[in-house]
Design a protein around this motif. Sequence first.
Motif, PDB file in Angstrom:
ATOM      1  N   GLY A 179       0.814  -1.211   0.000  1.00 18.43           N
ATOM      2  CA  GLY A 179       0.000   0.000   0.000  1.00 18.43           C
ATOM      3  C   GLY A 179       0.845   1.257   0.000  1.00 18.43           C
ATOM      4  N   ARG A 180       0.231   2.356   0.340  1.00 17.22           N
ATOM      5  CA  ARG A 180       0.897   3.659   0.315  1.00 17.22           C
ATOM      6  C   ARG A 180       1.737   3.851   1.576  1.00 17.22           C
ATOM      7  NH1 ARG A 180      -1.734   7.336  -3.294  1.00 17.22           N
ATOM      8  NH2 ARG A 180      -0.890   9.043  -2.043  1.00 17.22           N
ATOM      9  N   GLU A 181       2.871   4.541   1.416  1.00 21.09           N
ATOM     10  CA  GLU A 181       3.730   4.958   2.529  1.00 21.09           C
ATOM     11  C   GLU A 181       4.170   3.787   3.402  1.00 21.09           C
ATOM     12  OE1 GLU A 181       1.874   8.171   4.608  1.00 21.09           O
ATOM     13  OE2 GLU A 181       1.675   9.407   2.814  1.00 21.09           O
ATOM     14  N   VAL A 182       4.361   2.644   2.785  1.00 20.73           N
ATOM     15  CA  VAL A 182       4.943   1.494   3.475  1.00 20.73           C
ATOM     16  C   VAL A 182       6.458   1.678   3.526  1.00 20.73           C
ATOM     17  CG1 VAL A 182       5.340  -1.011   3.299  1.00 20.73           C
ATOM     18  CG2 VAL A 182       3.082  -0.046   2.798  1.00 20.73           C
ATOM     19  N   ASN A 183       7.097   1.180   4.581  1.00 22.70           N
ATOM     20  CA  ASN A 183       8.551   1.199   4.661  1.00 22.70           C
ATOM     21  C   ASN A 183       9.050  -0.185   5.067  1.00 22.70           C
ATOM     22  OD1 ASN A 183      11.013   3.232   4.721  1.00 22.70           O
ATOM     23  ND2 ASN A 183      11.323   1.765   6.378  1.00 22.70           N
ATOM     24  N   LEU A 184       9.761  -0.834   4.143  1.00 25.73           N
ATOM     25  CA  LEU A 184      10.333  -2.142   4.445  1.00 25.73           C
ATOM     26  C   LEU A 184      11.764  -1.956   4.929  1.00 25.73           C
ATOM     27  CD1 LEU A 184       9.092  -4.412   1.496  1.00 25.73           C
ATOM     28  CD2 LEU A 184       7.927  -3.782   3.622  1.00 25.73           C
ATOM     29  N   GLY A 185      12.086  -2.533   6.102  1.00 24.08           N
ATOM     30  CA  GLY A 185      13.441  -2.463   6.608  1.00 24.08           C
ATOM     31  C   GLY A 185      14.402  -3.198   5.691  1.00 24.08           C
ATOM     32  N   ALA A 186      15.669  -2.774   5.698  1.00 25.48           N
ATOM     33  CA  ALA A 186      16.681  -3.384   4.835  1.00 25.48           C
ATOM     34  C   ALA A 186      16.726  -4.893   5.047  1.00 25.48           C
ATOM     35  CB  ALA A 186      18.047  -2.773   5.133  1.00 25.48           C
ATOM     36  N   GLY A 187      16.829  -5.632   3.949  1.00 27.93           N
ATOM     37  CA  GLY A 187      16.911  -7.078   4.041  1.00 27.93           C
ATOM     38  C   GLY A 187      15.584  -7.773   4.257  1.00 27.93           C
ATOM     39  N   THR A 188      14.467  -7.062   4.121  1.00 27.79           N
ATOM     40  CA  THR A 188      13.152  -7.710   4.216  1.00 27.79           C
ATOM     41  C   THR A 188      12.980  -8.664   3.033  1.00 27.79           C
ATOM     42  OG1 THR A 188      12.112  -5.891   5.414  1.00 27.79           O
ATOM     43  CG2 THR A 188      10.650  -7.333   4.156  1.00 27.79           C
ATOM     44  N   THR A 189      12.526  -9.882   3.319  1.00 28.21           N
ATOM     45  CA  THR A 189      12.363 -10.899   2.286  1.00 28.21           C
ATOM     46  C   THR A 189      10.938 -11.414   2.293  1.00 28.21           C
ATOM     47  OG1 THR A 189      14.672 -11.571   2.482  1.00 28.21           O
ATOM     48  CG2 THR A 189      13.166 -13.109   1.408  1.00 28.21           C
ATOM     49  N   VAL A 190      10.315 -11.389   1.128  1.00 27.19           N
ATOM     50  CA  VAL A 190       8.968 -11.926   0.954  1.00 27.19           C
ATOM     51  C   VAL A 190       9.070 -13.316   0.326  1.00 27.19           C
ATOM     52  CG1 VAL A 190       6.770 -11.671  -0.265  1.00 27.19           C
ATOM     53  CG2 VAL A 190       7.904  -9.662   0.724  1.00 27.19           C
ATOM     54  N   ALA A 191       8.521 -14.324   0.991  1.00 24.19           N
ATOM     55  CA  ALA A 191       8.409 -15.661   0.394  1.00 24.19           C
ATOM     56  C   ALA A 191       7.120 -15.720  -0.406  1.00 24.19           C
ATOM     57  CB  ALA A 191       8.420 -16.726   1.480  1.00 24.19           C
ATOM     58  N   ASN A 192       7.183 -16.262  -1.620  1.00 21.40           N
ATOM     59  CA  ASN A 192       6.009 -16.253  -2.490  1.00 21.40           C
ATOM     60  C   ASN A 192       5.696 -17.626  -3.079  1.00 21.40           C
ATOM     61  OD1 ASN A 192       8.284 -16.306  -4.104  1.00 21.40           O
ATOM     62  ND2 ASN A 192       7.439 -14.964  -5.675  1.00 21.40           N
ATOM     63  N   LEU A 193       6.219 -18.689  -2.472  1.00 21.62           N
ATOM     64  CA  LEU A 193       5.997 -20.043  -2.991  1.00 21.62           C
ATOM     65  C   LEU A 193       5.946 -21.029  -1.838  1.00 21.62           C
ATOM     66  CD1 LEU A 193       5.888 -21.906  -5.554  1.00 21.62           C
ATOM     67  CD2 LEU A 193       8.366 -22.140  -5.309  1.00 21.62           C
ATOM     68  N   GLY A 220      -0.653  -3.141   4.241  1.00 17.09           N
ATOM     69  CA  GLY A 220      -1.495  -1.955   4.309  1.00 17.09           C
ATOM     70  C   GLY A 220      -0.699  -0.668   4.422  1.00 17.09           C
ATOM     71  N   ASP A 221      -1.385   0.437   4.198  1.00 20.29           N
ATOM     72  CA  ASP A 221      -0.756   1.760   4.228  1.00 20.29           C
ATOM     73  C   ASP A 221       0.000   1.973   5.540  1.00 20.29           C
ATOM     74  OD1 ASP A 221      -2.125   2.094   1.877  1.00 20.29           O
ATOM     75  OD2 ASP A 221      -3.524   3.600   2.640  1.00 20.29           O
ATOM     76  N   GLY A 222       1.189   2.556   5.429  1.00 22.71           N
ATOM     77  CA  GLY A 222       1.931   2.979   6.614  1.00 22.71           C
ATOM     78  C   GLY A 222       2.564   1.868   7.417  1.00 22.71           C
ATOM     79  N   ALA A 223       2.495   0.628   6.967  1.00 21.30           N
ATOM     80  CA  ALA A 223       3.127  -0.472   7.707  1.00 21.30           C
ATOM     81  C   ALA A 223       4.647  -0.377   7.587  1.00 21.30           C
ATOM     82  CB  ALA A 223       2.635  -1.813   7.186  1.00 21.30           C
ATOM     83  N   LYS A 224       5.352  -0.919   8.592  1.00 16.02           N
ATOM     84  CA  LYS A 224       6.811  -0.902   8.594  1.00 16.02           C
ATOM     85  C   LYS A 224       7.333  -2.256   9.053  1.00 16.02           C
ATOM     86  CE  LYS A 224       7.271   4.056   9.517  1.00 16.02           C
ATOM     87  NZ  LYS A 224       7.883   5.095  10.384  1.00 16.02           N
ATOM     88  N   THR A 225       8.396  -2.716   8.396  1.00 13.12           N
ATOM     89  CA  THR A 225       9.050  -3.942   8.841  1.00 13.12           C
ATOM     90  C   THR A 225      10.441  -3.609   9.364  1.00 13.12           C
ATOM     91  OG1 THR A 225      10.026  -4.435   6.677  1.00 13.12           O
ATOM     92  CG2 THR A 225       7.814  -5.299   7.112  1.00 13.12           C
ATOM     93  N   GLY A 226      10.871  -4.374  10.386  1.00 11.00           N
ATOM     94  CA  GLY A 226      12.234  -4.238  10.881  1.00 11.00           C
ATOM     95  C   GLY A 226      13.211  -4.897   9.920  1.00 11.00           C
ATOM     96  N   ILE A 227      14.490  -4.594  10.065  1.00 14.26           N
ATOM     97  CA  ILE A 227      15.489  -5.167   9.180  1.00 14.26           C
ATOM     98  C   ILE A 227      15.468  -6.687   9.269  1.00 14.26           C
ATOM     99  CG2 ILE A 227      16.963  -3.122   9.249  1.00 14.26           C
ATOM    100  CD1 ILE A 227      18.788  -4.693  11.192  1.00 14.26           C
ATOM    101  N   HIS A 228      15.723  -7.319   8.134  1.00 16.37           N
ATOM    102  CA  HIS A 228      15.812  -8.782   8.033  1.00 16.37           C
ATOM    103  C   HIS A 228      14.512  -9.484   8.428  1.00 16.37           C
ATOM    104  CE1 HIS A 228      19.986  -8.176   7.193  1.00 16.37           C
ATOM    105  NE2 HIS A 228      20.240  -7.695   8.390  1.00 16.37           N
ATOM    106  N   THR A 229      13.384  -8.817   8.212  1.00 15.67           N
ATOM    107  CA  THR A 229      12.091  -9.471   8.407  1.00 15.67           C
ATOM    108  C   THR A 229      11.844 -10.469   7.283  1.00 15.67           C
ATOM    109  OG1 THR A 229      11.078  -7.626   9.611  1.00 15.67           O
ATOM    110  CG2 THR A 229       9.582  -9.109   8.448  1.00 15.67           C
ATOM    111  N   ALA A 230      11.307 -11.643   7.633  1.00 17.22           N
ATOM    112  CA  ALA A 230      10.910 -12.641   6.635  1.00 17.22           C
ATOM    113  C   ALA A 230       9.397 -12.804   6.696  1.00 17.22           C
ATOM    114  CB  ALA A 230      11.588 -13.976   6.907  1.00 17.22           C
ATOM    115  N   LEU A 231       8.727 -12.640   5.552  1.00 17.33           N
ATOM    116  CA  LEU A 231       7.265 -12.713   5.480  1.00 17.33           C
ATOM    117  C   LEU A 231       6.859 -13.935   4.670  1.00 17.33           C
ATOM    118  CD1 LEU A 231       6.653  -8.941   4.633  1.00 17.33           C
ATOM    119  CD2 LEU A 231       6.435 -10.026   6.872  1.00 17.33           C
ATOM    120  N   HIS A 232       5.979 -14.765   5.246  1.00 18.29           N
ATOM    121  CA  HIS A 232       5.544 -15.989   4.589  1.00 18.29           C
ATOM    122  C   HIS A 232       4.499 -15.703   3.510  1.00 18.29           C
ATOM    123  CE1 HIS A 232       6.895 -19.399   7.477  1.00 18.29           C
ATOM    124  NE2 HIS A 232       7.779 -18.412   7.475  1.00 18.29           N
TER     125      HIS A 232
END
Length: 393
Positions: free
Chosen positions: A318-332, A360-372
């Motif tokens: 969404g809008r104004e999201v900030n992903l911390g450095a090294g955030t990884t999205v798993a997509n499989l 969603g808008d304005g969400a933030k992840t910390g560095i090296h977050t892994a998202l399933h």
Amino acid sequence: MQTIVLAAGEGTRMRPLTAHTPKPMLPVADRPLCAHTADAAVAAGTDELVFVVGYEADAVREHFGEEYRGVPVAYATQDEQLGTAHAVRAAREHLDGEFAVLYGDDLYDPASIEQLFASRPGIAAYRAENPSNYGVLDTDGDRVVGVTEKPDEPETDLVSAGACVLPGEAREWLDVEKSARGEYELTDVLDRVFAEYEVSYTPLDRWMGVGRPWELLTANEWKLADLERRVEGDVSERAELRGPVVVEEGAAIEPGVVVEGPAMIRSGAHVGPNAYVRGATLLGERVRVGHSVEIKNSVVMAETHVPHLSYVGDSLLGREVNLGAGTTVANLRHDDKPVKQTVKGERVSTGRRKYGVVVGDGAKTGIHTALHPGVVLSTGARTMPNETVDRDR
């Protein structure tokens, strides 16, 4: 002929992307979803656009104004979403003759809408793989005589796509009774039109409703695939653009970046250095993509930041999201089955083998977050550094 564009709904199944934006105004390529509908109506020769608005109505008004592409625009407000006939009834005071009804959260191929407008009165039809999920058209030759809602054993695969052109007299037929679902249904109005007029059907070459997040991905895949290469922004000589890529004026591409089309990089966006963008990706206005980031087949909305060393695949940010450095999205999934997502409290298959996350808008992840795969981060959600997130937050 006037065209009513239904654009009042919030889109609860699209949450959290609709927390501040009505579903018809979510981005599809270079414009909001409902602008594709409006463009199809304008190309087909409509004399006026009448937008039925409700949730976050100002977003629609600000985008379309009082005139859109040379066509006057009016607005009607639907304070409560009580069904399609109720929505059209909200626009009744603006109607003075034949009128079309189009859905602002559907995509239609424009050529078919032009044919529909020429066949009035008429209804748009589509050949569906699973017709029992839709209203199936009852026909007598080329004439439509009724619609049977979600029959267990449909006699044909020809279903109603919702869009229709109605005679001016139908303006007085909108005061229908509530259906068993507790809504005022446009199909009840159509029943009277079928009884009193010869109504033809126009098969749509392509049509889709956009109701859930992964369908917004599909919508962007459709429209981005139609892009023609256009480079107006500042692109480094040491960057590489492959295939149909649009770089709008005011965007910047740093050295070492590779962009494989179809992709659109909107005004004010900044990419690189050494980033890799590929696979039907939309980078919205003022998006920032950092060093050595890879973004694949995703929609990244305005003013979102994806800093260095991150991977985002098959996802919607969404809008104004900030992903911390090294955030990884798993997509499989490891079992190779379609990814599931929770929609309004129910686990639903997306039907997509590769599918990442919805943020969603304005969400933030910390560095090296892994998202399933299939995880949803709500508006303003937070993750901690080094956290693995396998449940919605």
